[in-house]
Write an enzyme that holds these catalytic residues in place. Structure first.
Site, PDB file in Angstrom:
ATOM      1  N   GLY A  11       0.871  -1.180   0.000  1.00  8.50           N
ATOM      2  CA  GLY A  11       0.000   0.000   0.000  1.00  8.50           C
ATOM      3  C   GLY A  11       0.903   1.223   0.000  1.00  8.50           C
ATOM      4  CB  ALA A  12       2.456   3.087  -2.528  1.00 12.15           C
ATOM      5  N   GLY A  13      -0.220   4.422  -0.394  1.00 11.32           N
ATOM      6  CA  GLY A  13      -1.077   5.596  -0.262  1.00 11.32           C
ATOM      7  C   GLY A  13      -0.547   6.565   0.778  1.00 11.32           C
ATOM      8  CG  ASN A  14      -2.973   9.836   2.124  1.00 10.01           C
ATOM      9  OD1 ASN A  14      -2.328  10.337   1.204  1.00 10.01           O
ATOM     10  ND2 ASN A  14      -4.244  10.098   2.332  1.00 10.01           N
ATOM     11  CB  ILE A  15      -0.547   4.993   6.147  1.00  9.06           C
ATOM     12  CG1 ILE A  15      -1.834   5.604   6.715  1.00  9.06           C
ATOM     13  CG2 ILE A  15       0.331   4.486   7.303  1.00  9.06           C
ATOM     14  CD1 ILE A  15      -2.688   4.647   7.539  1.00  9.06           C
ATOM     15  NE  ARG A  92     -10.139   3.178  13.538  1.00  9.75           N
ATOM     16  CZ  ARG A  92     -10.448   3.987  14.569  1.00  9.75           C
ATOM     17  NH1 ARG A  92     -11.508   3.745  15.314  1.00  9.75           N
ATOM     18  NH2 ARG A  92      -9.681   5.024  14.837  1.00  9.75           N
ATOM     19  CB  ILE A 122      -1.659  -0.036   9.310  1.00 13.25           C
ATOM     20  CG1 ILE A 122      -0.241  -0.134   9.904  1.00 13.25           C
ATOM     21  CG2 ILE A 122      -2.279   1.316   9.655  1.00 13.25           C
ATOM     22  CD1 ILE A 122       0.688   1.016   9.514  1.00 13.25           C
ATOM     23  CB  SER A 123      -5.627  -2.660   6.302  1.00 10.72           C
ATOM     24  OG  SER A 123      -4.475  -2.608   5.502  1.00 10.72           O
ATOM     25  CG  HIS A 179      -7.802   0.717  15.943  1.00 13.94           C
ATOM     26  ND1 HIS A 179      -7.444   1.775  16.725  1.00 13.94           N
ATOM     27  CD2 HIS A 179      -7.625   1.132  14.660  1.00 13.94           C
ATOM     28  CE1 HIS A 179      -7.076   2.792  15.952  1.00 13.94           C
ATOM     29  NE2 HIS A 179      -7.181   2.413  14.694  1.00 13.94           N
TER      30      HIS A 179
HETATM   31  N1  APR Z   1      -2.422  -4.466  -2.831  1.00 11.27           N
HETATM   32  C1  APR Z   1      -1.652  -3.400  -2.583  1.00 11.27           C
HETATM   33  N2  APR Z   1      -2.144  -2.160  -2.371  1.00 11.27           N
HETATM   34  C2  APR Z   1      -3.471  -2.001  -2.440  1.00 11.27           C
HETATM   35  C3  APR Z   1      -4.352  -3.079  -2.697  1.00 11.27           C
HETATM   36  C4  APR Z   1      -3.773  -4.346  -2.895  1.00 11.27           C
HETATM   37  N3  APR Z   1      -4.531  -5.443  -3.143  1.00 11.27           N
HETATM   38  N4  APR Z   1      -5.611  -2.600  -2.688  1.00 11.27           N
HETATM   39  C5  APR Z   1      -5.535  -1.274  -2.443  1.00 11.27           C
HETATM   40  N5  APR Z   1      -4.252  -0.910  -2.296  1.00 11.27           N
HETATM   41  C6  APR Z   1      -3.685   0.421  -2.080  1.00 11.27           C
HETATM   42  C7  APR Z   1      -4.475   1.529  -2.750  1.00 11.27           C
HETATM   43  O1  APR Z   1      -4.249   1.556  -4.151  1.00 11.27           O
HETATM   44  C8  APR Z   1      -3.937   2.760  -2.030  1.00 11.27           C
HETATM   45  O2  APR Z   1      -2.835   3.357  -2.708  1.00 11.27           O
HETATM   46  O3  APR Z   1      -3.704   0.797  -0.705  1.00 11.27           O
HETATM   47  C9  APR Z   1      -3.471   2.205  -0.682  1.00 11.27           C
HETATM   48  C10 APR Z   1      -4.208   2.816   0.502  1.00 11.27           C
HETATM   49  O4  APR Z   1      -3.843   4.142   0.587  1.00 11.27           O
HETATM   50  P1  APR Z   1      -4.867   5.310   0.999  1.00 11.27           P
HETATM   51  O5  APR Z   1      -6.121   5.159   0.193  1.00 11.27           O
HETATM   52  O6  APR Z   1      -4.138   6.603   0.921  1.00 11.27           O
HETATM   53  O7  APR Z   1      -5.235   4.935   2.509  1.00 11.27           O
HETATM   54  P2  APR Z   1      -4.359   5.212   3.838  1.00 11.27           P
HETATM   55  O8  APR Z   1      -4.770   6.504   4.422  1.00 11.27           O
HETATM   56  O9  APR Z   1      -2.929   4.951   3.566  1.00 11.27           O
HETATM   57  O10 APR Z   1      -4.967   4.072   4.798  1.00 11.27           O
HETATM   58  C11 APR Z   1      -4.788   2.706   4.504  1.00 11.27           C
HETATM   59  O11 APR Z   1      -4.954   2.030   6.810  1.00 11.27           O
HETATM   60  O12 APR Z   1      -5.543   3.206   8.721  1.00 11.27           O
HETATM   61  C12 APR Z   1      -5.972   2.338   7.738  1.00 11.27           C
HETATM   62  O13 APR Z   1      -8.325   2.840   7.594  1.00 11.27           O
HETATM   63  C13 APR Z   1      -7.085   2.946   6.920  1.00 11.27           C
HETATM   64  O14 APR Z   1      -7.703   0.881   5.874  1.00 11.27           O
HETATM   65  C14 APR Z   1      -7.015   2.113   5.681  1.00 11.27           C
HETATM   66  C15 APR Z   1      -5.514   1.831   5.518  1.00 11.27           C
END
Ligand code: APR
Length: 312
Positions: A11-15, A92, A122-123, A179
């Protein structure tokens, strides 16, 4: 030449992006940012951006982006943020159906490519996601842990520091349980440099802080339209560092319970010791009758969600 440790961030999003930056800055190891094929550009772009901060900050770490699990092969640590975050008005638990599918795919990828990794999930909904990842990978409980308690405790620490007008470094808090809305902020273990917090702040202020802690994530979702990322990343990095540097910090984490606190086959926030062997110990502590009742309620809520996940 000794090899650097390898940290795979799924997961390369915000976190994920913030985790990559913190891991690189602390030189915890080389970082692989992995996302789905549609977001490979995002993963690669963030990786490049972080590498280029190395010149200003003065750190050496390889940071790469990918959508292929083969690039995560042999990772020492895997941190999972893959999934959808909350939007305003969502709990959540509302994320269960969509994120369950994602965590199942991630668990298969981790199992096949990083079979010896220490995995931090963390998800959300956290306790179910970490349970599912352990179930699918079959990894031992020492190597699969959920990040929640460190974050919830940090939030409570910040609120108490502000209310008492003291440095956050002097404040100790412990938040146990699932959580979610049923989490258990333990006032009986809350101190300001060893002094019970009840001697410093009045009860009504403390009650308000307990409530604000429970809603700490939601407060930010409401403000930003998405969930928090700086503090969640910092919390997971504290856990990663404790593992990689064998610090043996005692941290509240979602750990697999096998009889501890009277619960079996359940993940929930409890005090753990994180060291070179992973979750080295679940520490059982005394709780007030009120805290115990809240923990039971929280465990029941987590169990209900795990049961729901079995049908999906
Ligand atoms: N494999 C890899 N990455 C994935 C997959 C997958 N199968 N499915 C989704 N993703 C990626 C998305 O493309 C996205 O870039 O996970 C990333 C999530 O990033 P954000 O949407 O920015 O979410 P973020 O704020 O990082 O939170 C992620 O952590 O705290 C928890 O509730 C929050 O469940 C959420 C998770």
């Amino acid at each position: 030449m000794p090899a650097r440790k390898k940290i795979a961030l799924i997961g390369a999003g915000n976190i994920g992006g913030e985790l990559a930056l913190l891991a690189a800055r602390r030189e915890l190891g080389d970082v692989v940012l992995l996302d789905i094929p549609d977001k490979e550009g995002l993963a690669k772009g963030k990786a490049l951006d972080i590498v280029q901060t190395g010149a200003c900050d003065g750190f050496d770490a390889r940071v790469t982006g990918t959508s292929s699990y083969s690039d995560a092969a042999g990772a020492d640590v895997v941190i999972v943020t893959a999934g959808v975050p909350r939007k305003p008005g969502m709990s959540r638990d509302d994320l269960l159906t969509i994120n369950l599918k994602i965590i199942r795919a991630v668990a298969e990828g981790v199992k096949a490519n990083a079979p010896d990794a220490f995995v931090i999930v963390i998800s959300n909904p956290l306790d179910v996601m970490v349970y599912e990842l352990k179930r699918i990978t079959g990894f031992p409980r020492e190597r699969v842990v959920g990040m929640a308690g460190v974050l919830d405790s940090s939030r409570m620490q910040a609120f108490i520091a502000q209310a008492a007008g003291v440095s956050v470094r002097e404040v100790r808090t412990l938040v146990l349980g699932g959580h979610g809305d049923t989490m258990v902020p333990c006032l009986s273990y809350c101190t300001i440099n060893g002094v019970p917090v009840g001697q410093i702040l009045p009860k009504d202020k403390l009650d308000a802080i307990v409530d604000r802690t429970r809603n700490g994530g939601g407060e930010i979702v409401k403000l930003m339209g998405t969930s928090a990322y700086y503090a969640p990343a910092a919390a997971a990095i504290a856990m990663t560092e404790s593992y990689l540097r064998d610090q043996k910090r005692m941290l509240a984490c979602a750990a697999y319970l096998d009889g501890e606190y009277g619960f079996k086959d359940l993940y929930m926030g409890v005090p753990t010791v994180i060291g070179g062997r992973g979750v080295e110990r679940v520490v059982e502590i005394e709780l007030s009758s009120e805290e115990r009742a809240m923990l039971d309620k929280s465990a029941a809520a987590v169990r209900e969600l795990i049961e729901a996940s079995r049908k999906l």
